[in-house]
Scaffold this active site. Structure first.
Site, PDB file in Angstrom:
ATOM      1  N   ASP A  83       0.817  -1.209   0.000  1.00  0.00           N
ATOM      2  CA  ASP A  83       0.000   0.000   0.000  1.00  0.00           C
ATOM      3  C   ASP A  83       0.854   1.263   0.000  1.00  0.00           C
ATOM      4  OD1 ASP A  83      -2.199  -1.583   0.008  1.00  0.00           O
ATOM      5  OD2 ASP A  83      -2.773  -1.213   2.086  1.00  0.00           O
ATOM      6  N   LEU A 116     -11.058   8.746  -1.882  1.00  0.00           N
ATOM      7  CA  LEU A 116     -10.607   9.865  -1.047  1.00  0.00           C
ATOM      8  C   LEU A 116      -9.271  10.382  -1.553  1.00  0.00           C
ATOM      9  CD1 LEU A 116     -11.300   8.521   2.568  1.00  0.00           C
ATOM     10  CD2 LEU A 116     -12.569  10.311   1.399  1.00  0.00           C
ATOM     11  N   LYS A 146      -8.571   4.704   9.358  1.00  0.00           N
ATOM     12  CA  LYS A 146      -8.901   4.239   8.002  1.00  0.00           C
ATOM     13  C   LYS A 146      -8.528   2.766   7.891  1.00  0.00           C
ATOM     14  CE  LYS A 146      -8.078   5.320   3.117  1.00  0.00           C
ATOM     15  NZ  LYS A 146      -7.589   3.983   2.713  1.00  0.00           N
ATOM     16  N   GLU A 199     -16.643  -0.898   5.294  1.00  0.00           N
ATOM     17  CA  GLU A 199     -15.564  -1.807   4.892  1.00  0.00           C
ATOM     18  C   GLU A 199     -15.799  -3.200   5.462  1.00  0.00           C
ATOM     19  OE1 GLU A 199     -12.632  -0.872   3.056  1.00  0.00           O
ATOM     20  OE2 GLU A 199     -13.776   0.978   2.716  1.00  0.00           O
ATOM     21  N   CYS A 231      24.699  11.477 -27.782  1.00  0.00           N
ATOM     22  CA  CYS A 231      25.138  12.008 -29.081  1.00  0.00           C
ATOM     23  C   CYS A 231      26.365  12.898 -28.978  1.00  0.00           C
ATOM     24  CB  CYS A 231      23.999  12.773 -29.754  1.00  0.00           C
ATOM     25  SG  CYS A 231      23.547  14.312 -28.917  1.00  0.00           S
TER      26      CYS A 231
END
Length: 704
Positions: free
Chosen positions: A42, A93, A128, A185, A435
């Site tokens: 994550d 979010l 969360k 969730e 180059c």
């Protein structure tokens, strides 16, 4: 230090990186959301997103149509579960990573709402959880539908499986609105996850013993982490399998609702809890930034001991009427933010420094590291950005460095532990390694660039790859491999040469790997692009500071490529023409100067003339919505009393108008609040219509 200094990228390099990030993030979204088989941690995914956000914030005119910030989750993959459309989109979010990010978010909220100084902004804060998003629809208190988030618009019907989760009631425990969609969730506790993997291994051993065969632990599918276990368990075709998995649920919001049981988010969540749905035990309401951050620190300190995995703290504006006004940006609400936990660091040795040459000639130093694990991922390369960053860090091959995966696709060196050792400093090259052309930094810039242009193999290849890329010409069948082959064969040196590939049909057909059908398909795809969109052609040329969005803004105003060339050639000497360019919203002096510089160079004019001899793009016409100001250019000035300037501009764009930052002959309407000054005077001189904020509100209201 501003963001452009932190990114150290030109616009063309940024556009190229944003294109790559869009593809990489889309891939990992699909693996994570649709297939439950993530390949990265994550923290590493957050690093990709944060880098994308940093670039989009630095170069807002480069935001792509397939930007990760416009997408939620991933489309539902092939699955035995049926698809279901969400009546109200399930959003994602935006993320913050520092205290400063959170303070700035609160400041943006205050500015958008035009709040008086001192008025508090109440915010809810909760941990969360790292689970699988799920929506539960209740009608008259009865569970009737459960769906995964999917891509935010289409999810999977997991109603039968959700009925097997004990945390989720079939009937709400208290009276609720007739229709109420609870969102949250589905997750698995750490101990339950360990127990599930142990059980799967034990079952594999027992099965092998029953069949009298050798047990092979590598053939037992164990889950990588609790989130994967939760997702895999919920998305089973057989709900009886889900019933055997220790899944849990907590609510963190809602979707469609026939009525709301409160005027604040905290009140509504309290009601949801009273109906029998579990919430996070760490949900709190605060009115100051200090209290929010203290709660974040508390949760961060407790993180390791929590019974479930979390990756940050979510803040939400508490007042629902303010949430309504704040609305959404792309895939996320303005009224919420996820405060993610910081990434890990590690020490290792910088073994060498290599120089890579980009499409615009930029020389980018890349450090090669002794491989080290950072946040669960083995890191062997690190960006050193530019010459100034090497000098700032004092790094040389052999130094001991601290590496962090936080805000970049390739990790960053954050500290040189051995810079005081007496050794020769690293000397940045003054010639291109590809180059051997001189490499210089323009006045006022930190980037060193090869001056070889199309004679430089590195630039020629990358410029042509960009020209045919999806965001530019999007020519089917012409990718990096084919471009490299055609350059080596001498078929292609410039963009116009792509449209002359038909002259080499027989030679291409004679090469390995090409068949008559594939050659003819490629040539047909090229022919289709002779009338390609003018903005895509302009973007495809890779003019510095002119990205995809800026190219569209320019073409909206000048409609044809010959007209744009006329403007570009005049801009170097004509101040009025430069003002006409800079008056375009989102197009500043840097873009005007880049356009003037491009057309001042004879070689560029030759490339342009050569290309237009092969293509005939139609006039660039923009369709607008039907409203009183659709298709018009609106400027806001003075102090707006009922809304912020950002909210006013958002309204104008929603009505099909273009919100500009300056008054010019192209301006159709000036909305003036108290204290209007020079813009009001200029509007009067040009005879532009001027209205007040009340009249603007009437226009908005009339448009519905």
């Amino acid at each position: 230090m501003n963001l452009s200094e932190k990114t150290n990228l030109s616009e063309a390099d940024a556009a190229n990186e944003l294109m790559r990030l869009a593809k990489v993030i889309a891939k990992h979204n699909k693996l994570y959301h649709a297939e439950d088989t993530p390949e990265i941690f994550d923290a590493d995914y957050d690093a990709l997103v944060r880098r994308n956000n940093e670039l989009e914030e630095t170069f807002p005119h480069l935001v792509r149509d397939d930007s990760p910030n416009k997408l939620v989750g991933a489309a539902v993959a092939a699955s035995p579960l049926s698809k279901v459309a969400h009546e109200q989109r399930m959003m994602s979010l935006d993320n913050g990573f520092s205290d400063e990010d959170i303070a700035e978010w609160l400041a943006r909220v205050r500015r958008f709402l035009n709040l008086p100084e001192g008025e508090p902004v109440a915010v809810t804060a909760e941990d969360k959880i790292d689970g699988l998003s799920c929506s539960l629809r209740y009608e008259k208190g009865e569970l009737v539908l459960a769906a995964t988030r999917g891509d935010g618009q289409i999810g999977e019907d997991v109603t039968a499986n959700v009925r097997m989760i004990r945390d989720i009631p079939q009937t709400l425990a208290a009276e609720a609105p007739d229709v109420f969609e609870i969102r949250g969730e589905v997750y698995m506790a750490k101990s339950d996850f360990d127990g599930l993997n142990t059980r799967l291994m034990d079952e594999g051993k027992a099965d092998a013993a029953a069949k009298n065969i050798a047990f092979d632990p590598d053939k037992i599918r164990q889950f990588a982490n609790p989130r994967n276990a939760a997702a895999g368990s919920l998305r089973q075709k057989d709900a009886n399998i889900t019933a055997k998995r220790p899944l849990k649920f907590w609510a963190h919001g809602w979707g469609v609702a026939s009525a709301l049981p409160g005027e604040t988010a905290f009140d509504v969540m309290t009601a949801i809890e009273s109906w029998g749905l579990p919430l996070s035990p760490l949900v709190k309401r605060f009115e100051t930034l200090d209290d929010m951050l203290a709660h974040y620190r508390h949760i961060e300190a407790e993180r390791a001991d929590l019974p479930y995995d979390i990756d940050g703290v979510v803040y939400k504006v508490d007042r629902l009427d303010w949430q309504q006004r704040l609305g959404f940006v792309a895939k996320a609400p303005r009224w919420a933010l996820a405060h993610k936990f910081p990434a890990e660091r590690a020490q290792t040795t910088l073994e060498s420094i290599d120089i890579q040459v980009g499409r615009t000639g930029k020389l980018t130093p890349v450090g090669r590291l002794k491989p080290v694990t950072v946040g669960g991922v083995v890191v062997s390369n690190v960006t050193l950005h530019n010459r100034d960053e090497i000098e700032r860090l004092g790094v040389r091959p052999g130094d001991r460095v601290v590496v962090q995966r936080a805000g970049d696709v390739i990790p960053q060196v954050v500290e040189n532990l051995t810079r005081d050792e007496k050794r020769k400093p690293y000397v940045f090259p003054d010639h291109c390694p590809e180059c051997n052309s001189e490499a210089v930094a323009e006045e006022g810039e930190v980037d060193v660039r090869c001056t070889g242009g199309l004679i430089c193999p590195a630039q020629r290849f990358q410029r042509l790859v960009h020209f045919v890329s999806r965001a530019a010409l999007d020519i089917d069948g012409l990718g990096e491999k084919s471009i490299a082959e055609f350059i080596d064969a001498g078929f292609v040196e410039s963009p116009a040469d792509i449209f002359r590939l038909h002259q080499h049909r027989d030679a291409i057909l004679a090469r390995d790997g090409w068949q008559e059908k594939s050659v003819d398909n490629l040539l047909a795809a090229v022919e289709k692009k002779r009338s390609a969109d003018a903005a895509r052609l302009l973007f495809g040329l890779g003019i510095r500071h002119i990205g995809a969005v800026t190219a569209r803004d320019l073409m909206k105003n000048f409609t044809t490529l010959p007209k744009l060339a006329e403007i570009g050639m005049a801009a170097r000497e004509d101040e009025t023409v430069r003002e006409e360019i800079t008056a375009i919203d989102g197009v500043g002096p840097t873009v005007a100067q880049a356009l003037a510089d491009f057309f001042h160079e004879p070689h560029n004019r030759e490339v342009w003339k050569d290309l237009l001899s092969e293509v005939t793009p139609p006039d660039y016409i923009v369709e607008t919505r039907d409203s009183a100001v659709a298709g018009k250019t609106v400027v806001f000035t003075g102090k707006l009393e009922t809304m912020s300037r950002d909210e006013a501009k958002a309204q104008a764009e929603a009505l099909g108008a273009k919100a500009s930052g300056s008054v010019s002959a192209k301006t159709d309407l000036l909305v003036a609040g108290p204290g209007a000054g020079s813009k009001m005077k200029k509007a009067a001189e040009l005879g532009i219509e001027v209205i007040d904020e009340s009249a603007w509100a009437d226009i908005v209201k009339a448009a519905g």
